[in-house]
Motif scaffolding. Structure first.
Motif, PDB file in Angstrom:
ATOM      1  N   TYR A 268     -53.223 -31.154  73.438  1.00 56.04           N
ATOM      2  CA  TYR A 268     -52.758 -29.971  72.718  1.00 56.04           C
ATOM      3  C   TYR A 268     -52.155 -28.906  73.638  1.00 56.04           C
ATOM      4  O   TYR A 268     -51.657 -27.888  73.154  1.00 56.04           O
ATOM      5  CB  TYR A 268     -53.917 -29.337  71.945  1.00 56.04           C
ATOM      6  N   GLU A 269     -52.255 -29.106  74.950  1.00 57.32           N
ATOM      7  CA  GLU A 269     -51.789 -28.133  75.941  1.00 57.32           C
ATOM      8  C   GLU A 269     -52.507 -26.795  75.778  1.00 57.32           C
ATOM      9  O   GLU A 269     -51.971 -25.740  76.104  1.00 57.32           O
ATOM     10  CB  GLU A 269     -50.264 -27.939  75.867  1.00 57.32           C
ATOM     11  N   GLY A 270     -53.724 -26.842  75.256  1.00 53.23           N
ATOM     12  CA  GLY A 270     -54.531 -25.626  75.110  1.00 53.23           C
ATOM     13  C   GLY A 270     -55.372 -25.388  76.341  1.00 53.23           C
ATOM     14  O   GLY A 270     -55.998 -26.312  76.875  1.00 53.23           O
ATOM     15  N   GLU A 271     -55.387 -24.142  76.805  1.00 52.17           N
ATOM     16  CA  GLU A 271     -56.078 -23.834  78.049  1.00 52.17           C
ATOM     17  C   GLU A 271     -57.560 -24.181  77.993  1.00 52.17           C
ATOM     18  O   GLU A 271     -58.143 -24.670  78.960  1.00 52.17           O
ATOM     19  CB  GLU A 271     -55.885 -22.357  78.419  1.00 52.17           C
ATOM     20  N   GLY A 272     -58.202 -23.941  76.835  1.00 56.42           N
ATOM     21  CA  GLY A 272     -59.628 -24.194  76.743  1.00 56.42           C
ATOM     22  C   GLY A 272     -59.983 -25.666  76.782  1.00 56.42           C
ATOM     23  O   GLY A 272     -61.050 -26.042  77.284  1.00 56.42           O
ATOM     24  N   TYR A 273     -59.116 -26.522  76.243  1.00 56.54           N
ATOM     25  CA  TYR A 273     -59.366 -27.956  76.316  1.00 56.54           C
ATOM     26  C   TYR A 273     -59.403 -28.410  77.775  1.00 56.54           C
ATOM     27  O   TYR A 273     -60.240 -29.218  78.175  1.00 56.54           O
ATOM     28  CB  TYR A 273     -58.281 -28.735  75.566  1.00 56.54           C
ATOM     29  N   ILE A 274     -58.470 -27.916  78.563  1.00 57.86           N
ATOM     30  CA  ILE A 274     -58.375 -28.326  79.967  1.00 57.86           C
ATOM     31  C   ILE A 274     -59.461 -27.662  80.803  1.00 57.86           C
ATOM     32  O   ILE A 274     -60.129 -28.304  81.623  1.00 57.86           O
ATOM     33  CB  ILE A 274     -56.980 -27.992  80.526  1.00 57.86           C
ATOM     34  N   ASN A 275     -59.670 -26.367  80.594  1.00 59.14           N
ATOM     35  CA  ASN A 275     -60.627 -25.641  81.423  1.00 59.14           C
ATOM     36  C   ASN A 275     -62.077 -26.024  81.136  1.00 59.14           C
ATOM     37  O   ASN A 275     -62.953 -25.761  81.969  1.00 59.14           O
ATOM     38  CB  ASN A 275     -60.453 -24.131  81.233  1.00 59.14           C
ATOM     39  N   THR A 276     -62.355 -26.627  79.980  1.00 61.33           N
ATOM     40  CA  THR A 276     -63.724 -27.028  79.659  1.00 61.33           C
ATOM     41  C   THR A 276     -64.051 -28.410  80.206  1.00 61.33           C
ATOM     42  O   THR A 276     -65.227 -28.777  80.300  1.00 61.33           O
ATOM     43  CB  THR A 276     -63.941 -26.991  78.130  1.00 61.33           C
ATOM     44  N   MET A 277     -63.058 -29.196  80.586  1.00 67.26           N
ATOM     45  CA  MET A 277     -63.315 -30.551  81.094  1.00 67.26           C
ATOM     46  C   MET A 277     -64.220 -30.515  82.316  1.00 67.26           C
ATOM     47  O   MET A 277     -63.963 -29.786  83.270  1.00 67.26           O
ATOM     48  CB  MET A 277     -62.001 -31.246  81.452  1.00 67.26           C
ATOM     49  N   MET A 278     -65.271 -31.326  82.264  1.00 67.90           N
ATOM     50  CA  MET A 278     -66.200 -31.416  83.383  1.00 67.90           C
ATOM     51  C   MET A 278     -66.098 -32.760  84.099  1.00 67.90           C
ATOM     52  O   MET A 278     -66.320 -32.853  85.293  1.00 67.90           O
ATOM     53  CB  MET A 278     -67.632 -31.195  82.895  1.00 67.90           C
ATOM     54  N   SER A 279     -65.821 -33.813  83.357  1.00 68.44           N
ATOM     55  CA  SER A 279     -65.690 -35.138  83.965  1.00 68.44           C
ATOM     56  C   SER A 279     -64.600 -35.897  83.227  1.00 68.44           C
ATOM     57  O   SER A 279     -64.371 -35.675  82.036  1.00 68.44           O
ATOM     58  CB  SER A 279     -67.014 -35.904  83.880  1.00 68.44           C
ATOM     59  N   GLY A 280     -63.921 -36.782  83.930  1.00 66.86           N
ATOM     60  CA  GLY A 280     -62.881 -37.568  83.300  1.00 66.86           C
ATOM     61  C   GLY A 280     -61.742 -36.708  82.785  1.00 66.86           C
ATOM     62  O   GLY A 280     -61.463 -35.621  83.299  1.00 66.86           O
ATOM     63  N   GLU A 281     -61.087 -37.201  81.728  1.00 66.68           N
ATOM     64  CA  GLU A 281     -59.906 -36.536  81.188  1.00 66.68           C
ATOM     65  C   GLU A 281     -60.033 -36.200  79.705  1.00 66.68           C
ATOM     66  O   GLU A 281     -59.100 -35.679  79.117  1.00 66.68           O
ATOM     67  CB  GLU A 281     -58.668 -37.427  81.391  1.00 66.68           C
ATOM     68  N   TYR A 282     -61.191 -36.489  79.095  1.00 69.54           N
ATOM     69  CA  TYR A 282     -61.337 -36.319  77.655  1.00 69.54           C
ATOM     70  C   TYR A 282     -62.465 -35.333  77.334  1.00 69.54           C
ATOM     71  O   TYR A 282     -63.437 -35.214  78.080  1.00 69.54           O
ATOM     72  CB  TYR A 282     -61.613 -37.663  76.974  1.00 69.54           C
ATOM     73  N   VAL A 283     -62.307 -34.660  76.208  1.00 69.46           N
ATOM     74  CA  VAL A 283     -63.314 -33.734  75.694  1.00 69.46           C
ATOM     75  C   VAL A 283     -63.425 -33.973  74.184  1.00 69.46           C
ATOM     76  O   VAL A 283     -62.637 -34.707  73.594  1.00 69.46           O
ATOM     77  CB  VAL A 283     -62.936 -32.261  75.960  1.00 69.46           C
ATOM     78  N   ALA A 284     -64.411 -33.326  73.566  1.00 72.80           N
ATOM     79  CA  ALA A 284     -64.524 -33.353  72.109  1.00 72.80           C
ATOM     80  C   ALA A 284     -64.395 -31.925  71.596  1.00 72.80           C
ATOM     81  O   ALA A 284     -64.657 -30.962  72.319  1.00 72.80           O
ATOM     82  CB  ALA A 284     -65.855 -33.959  71.671  1.00 72.80           C
ATOM     83  N   TYR A 285     -63.996 -31.807  70.327  1.00 70.43           N
ATOM     84  CA  TYR A 285     -63.888 -30.472  69.732  1.00 70.43           C
ATOM     85  C   TYR A 285     -64.225 -30.531  68.253  1.00 70.43           C
ATOM     86  O   TYR A 285     -64.195 -31.602  67.625  1.00 70.43           O
ATOM     87  CB  TYR A 285     -62.492 -29.877  69.950  1.00 70.43           C
TER      88      TYR A 285
END
Length: 379
Positions: A268-285
């Protein structure tokens, strides 16, 4: 050994052939040489790179992550400062051009690049401000070049523990790795904060592991014993084989998932998606920012996880987390989210059957590295 006539002819052809081809191309106009006597009239970027210094090493190295939407100021030799924010690659791009009046850098001189950390973050690399000379070079993309590029700037959050004291509870005191007592300081709206260092801390009778991220404590601790099993960390990367977006399926981690979506951090190119990543390249929302849940057929422990908000336009959004044991509500917590890096919620909810998540204004909450003990994780 004497060279044969055939060998001499081959050598002659090898020497002559490269000289002939460019001449043909230039005659046809297909491969013209540049005329370097005049200005280019275009532009180029001089960029400041900002990263999350995950290991607090003071240098950009393996394991560190880009930092998105951080403000970087450029102070020209004369005039007011100009601000650009870092993009999804961690770069704040300043346009350089002698010919384009709207560029950030339009003349020679010394320019100062200054990173402005978000609240609660500090610079680890010792180069928050960098003065870089710019000089004219006719024929360069923007006809101006830098003496050297800005060196990457690393940031870390200032470690602290935050919590809410239950009504009538005694003053909170924590003990750090060295055994020294640290009294809690008042924060806002009934919250307290503990300025800490990385390591194992004891808050009341509870042990809390502090890393480089801010830690949020639950309003109350579970009295039950932790389930007998391994702690499993769910980071959502193992759900994907090439796709960038999917609804989290039931059965992931041995749990039921309601209204959670997993995505590549840059989708989504959203700053929070990227800045919340702790490991790997994927997150959940939380899908469409609406309430979500995680449940189990058998009781499970929710140890904790990292949480942020998807967009800086929702900075400070409140996340509510409630935990149920059957029909009984056993935990009810809330805390503020940031798009500039996650907080770790040290829930330590034990023997629960359902977790519910909701944001106060229906903005997407982002989660990574959620930690559980489930029936499936028993040894």
């Amino acid at each position: 050994m004497a060279q044969s006539s055939t060998g001499r002819l081959f050598s002659l052809m090898v020497c002559l052939l490269p000289l002939a081809l460019p001449a043909q191309g230039q005659e046809n106009g297909y491969y013209p040489l540049r005329d370097w006597t005049g200005p280019n009239g275009g532009s180029m970027n001089i960029s400041s790179f900002v990263f999350r210094d995950i290991n607090d090493s003071g240098t950009y190295d393996l394991g560190d992550r880009v930092f998105v939407n951080v403000a970087v100021e450029l102070l020209p030799p004369s005039g007011a400062a100009k601000m650009v924010r870092t993009n999804i690659g961690g770069y704040a791009n300043f346009n350089t051009s002698l010919a384009q009046a709207d560029a950030e850098i339009t003349q020679a001189g010394t320019y100062t690049f200054s990173v402005v950390p978000p609240p609660g973050w500090t610079v680890t690399t010792g180069n928050r401000e960098q003065a870089i000379p710019m000089s004219m070079l006719v024929g360069a993309p923007g006809d101006i070049v830098a003496d050297h590029l800005p060196v990457p700037v690393g940031l870390v959050p200032t470690p602290e523990i935050r919590g809410q004291a239950a009504e009538g509870a005694e003053a909170v005191v924590a003990r750090g790795p060295d055994g020294e007592a640290v009294p809690a300081l008042p924060a806002e709206d009934g919250w307290y904060r503990l300025p800490v260092t990385p390591g194992r801390w004891t808050v009341g009778a509870q042990e809390v592991e502090v890393g480089r991220d801010r830690v949020i404590l639950p309003l109350k601790w579970s009295d039950e014993a932790r389930l007998d099993g391994e702690i499993v960390t769910l980071g959502f990367d193992d759900l994907f084989v090439g796709d960038q977006l999917m609804k989290v399926p039931n059965g992931y981690g041995g749990l039921h998932w309601e209204n959670w979506v997993a995505t590549h951090g840059r989708f989504y190119e959203g700053e929070g998606y990227i800045n919340t990543m702790m490991s790997g390249e994927y997150v959940a929302y939380t899908s469409s920012g609406h309430p979500t849940a995680i449940a189990g057929d058998q009781p499970f422990d929710f140890i904790g996880g990292y949480f942020g908000v998807a967009w800086s336009s929702a900075e400070g959004e409140t996340l509510h987390i409630r935990a149920w044991r059957g029909d009984t509500l056993v935990h009810d917590d809330e805390f503020a989210l940031s798009a500039y890096g996650p907080v770790y919620f040290a829930a330590d909810y034990k023997s629960i059957t359902r977790l519910e998540f909701s944001t106060e204004h229906y903005w997407q909450a982002v989660a990574d590295d959620l930690r559980f003990v489930t029936a499936n994780s028993h040894q």
